[in-house]
Write an enzyme that holds these catalytic residues in place. Structure first.
Site, PDB file in Angstrom:
ATOM      1  N   ASN A  10       0.934  -1.198   0.065  1.00  0.00           N
ATOM      2  CA  ASN A  10       0.034  -0.172  -0.096  1.00  0.00           C
ATOM      3  C   ASN A  10       0.967   1.122   0.183  1.00  0.00           C
ATOM      4  OD1 ASN A  10      -1.923   2.049   0.714  1.00  0.00           O
ATOM      5  ND2 ASN A  10      -2.362   1.315   2.593  1.00  0.00           N
ATOM      6  N   LYS A  12       0.072   4.315  -0.279  1.00  0.00           N
ATOM      7  CA  LYS A  12      -0.404   5.488   0.248  1.00  0.00           C
ATOM      8  C   LYS A  12      -0.086   6.536  -0.714  1.00  0.00           C
ATOM      9  CE  LYS A  12      -0.129   3.322   4.610  1.00  0.00           C
ATOM     10  NZ  LYS A  12      -0.092   3.411   6.185  1.00  0.00           N
ATOM     11  N   GLU A  97      -6.886   4.861   7.198  1.00  0.00           N
ATOM     12  CA  GLU A  97      -6.426   6.327   7.039  1.00  0.00           C
ATOM     13  C   GLU A  97      -7.884   6.822   6.146  1.00  0.00           C
ATOM     14  OE1 GLU A  97      -2.617   5.586   5.189  1.00  0.00           O
ATOM     15  OE2 GLU A  97      -2.154   5.006   7.365  1.00  0.00           O
ATOM     16  N   GLU A 167      -5.779  -4.832  10.281  1.00  0.00           N
ATOM     17  CA  GLU A 167      -4.591  -4.008  10.604  1.00  0.00           C
ATOM     18  C   GLU A 167      -5.047  -3.002  11.661  1.00  0.00           C
ATOM     19  OE1 GLU A 167      -2.459  -2.627   6.700  1.00  0.00           O
ATOM     20  OE2 GLU A 167      -4.251  -1.310   7.001  1.00  0.00           O
ATOM     21  N   GLY A 173       2.321   1.971  10.869  1.00  0.00           N
ATOM     22  CA  GLY A 173       3.244   3.120  10.588  1.00  0.00           C
ATOM     23  C   GLY A 173       4.147   3.486  11.840  1.00  0.00           C
ATOM     24  N   SER A 213       3.124  -2.331  10.232  1.00  0.00           N
ATOM     25  CA  SER A 213       4.478  -2.451  10.505  1.00  0.00           C
ATOM     26  C   SER A 213       5.167  -4.065  10.063  1.00  0.00           C
ATOM     27  CB  SER A 213       4.788  -2.112  11.841  1.00  0.00           C
ATOM     28  OG  SER A 213       4.377  -0.796  12.197  1.00  0.00           O
TER      29      SER A 213
HETATM   30  P1  PGA Z   1       2.591   0.004   7.605  1.00  0.00           P
HETATM   31  O1  PGA Z   1       1.282   0.373   6.936  1.00  0.00           O
HETATM   32  O2  PGA Z   1       3.170  -1.355   7.003  1.00  0.00           O
HETATM   33  O3  PGA Z   1       3.454   1.136   7.229  1.00  0.00           O
HETATM   34  O4  PGA Z   1       2.260  -0.161   8.992  1.00  0.00           O
HETATM   35  C1  PGA Z   1       0.391  -0.546   6.686  1.00  0.00           C
HETATM   36  C2  PGA Z   1      -0.933  -0.207   6.149  1.00  0.00           C
HETATM   37  O5  PGA Z   1      -1.550   1.045   6.504  1.00  0.00           O
HETATM   38  O6  PGA Z   1      -1.414  -0.822   5.014  1.00  0.00           O
END
Ligand code: PGA
Length: 250
Positions: A10, A12, A97, A167, A173, A213
């Protein structure tokens, strides 16, 4: 039955179109693994250039969002037909998000999921609890509610093809990956919930990812859990480490 793993990046709101092409070219050799499904979910403007750069590889290009109407006066939105025409087969729906910053709800998630299936796009349906909810001990109840609403009016045949991404919001993050036990516990509970909504065959077929993460270091143990069928990866999907995640079994 062994489910084929699905590992999705992803991106983002990262990568301009030219950066997207460079990143696909950089990661191409690193994510070669025919034993798993590999998806890069990229910003809408990157879909076409990324798709061209990924031609002839095992990389599928997916979207990070789409709208639930067919077309019309919805300034700034992307329709399912636009994604299909661009060759997209996967779309992330209801990322935390989007729920937090763009007012998405379980109800809009459900509308988008139904629309994605109508167009033969596989939705990667996100769910997850906040730290407060985890501390209050209501994680499983919360996730079950998210799943029940997301799957309203979705048929068993469709549900079998869906991907769910569990998640925990506190793990996104933050570098704070859920323990393997925490991740497995919730993914197993999601499968039970799908079994109750549909039947055993649907629960067995549906693929459930863990996200939050995930790194090359944590992936092998996470993906070895009986109910974790891969990952949705943010930060690490923009780096060579994504190659390690995809090749967790090598
Ligand atoms: P991250 O994000 O691996 O940076 O924690 C995962 C996500 O939001 O899909």
């Amino acid at each position: 039955m062994s489910r084929r793993k699905i590992i999705a990046g992803n991106w983002k709101m990262n990568m301009t179109p030219s950066e997207a092409v460079a990143l696909v070219n950089e990661l191409k050799p690193l994510v070669a693994n025919d034993e798993v499904d590999v998806v890069f979910c990229v910003p809408a403007i990157d879909i076409i250039p990324a798709m061209k750069a990924a031609e002839g590889t095992n990389i599928n290009i997916g979207a990070e969002n789409m709208y639930y109407e067919e077309k019309g006066a919805y300034t700034g939105e992307i329709s399912p037909a636009m994604l299909v025409d661009a060759g997209v087969k996967y779309v992330i729906i209801g990322h935390s998000e989007r729920r937090e910053y763009f007012a998405e709800t379980d109800e809009t998630v459900n509308k988008k999921v139904l629309k994605a299936f109508e167009h033969d796009i596989t939705p990667i349906i996100c769910c997850g609890e906040s730290l407060t909810q985890r501390e209050q001990g209501i994680t499983i109840d919360w996730i079950r509610q998210q799943i029940k609403i997301a799957f309203l009016n979705v048929t068993a045949e469709q549900a079998k093809k869906a991907v769910i991404a569990y998640e925990p919001i506190w793990a996104i993050g933050t570098g704070k990956v859920a323990t393997t036990e925490q991740a497995q516990e919730v993914c197993a509970a999601i499968r039970v919930c799908i079994g109750e909504l549909y039947d055993e065959a649907t629960a067995t077929a549906i693929r459930i990812q863990y996200g939050g993460s995930v790194s090359g270091a944590s992936a092998p143990e996470l993906f070895a859990q009986p109910d974790i069928d891969g990952g949705l990866v943010g930060g690490a999907s923009l780096k060579p480490d994504f190659g390690k995640i995809v090749n967790y079994n090598k």
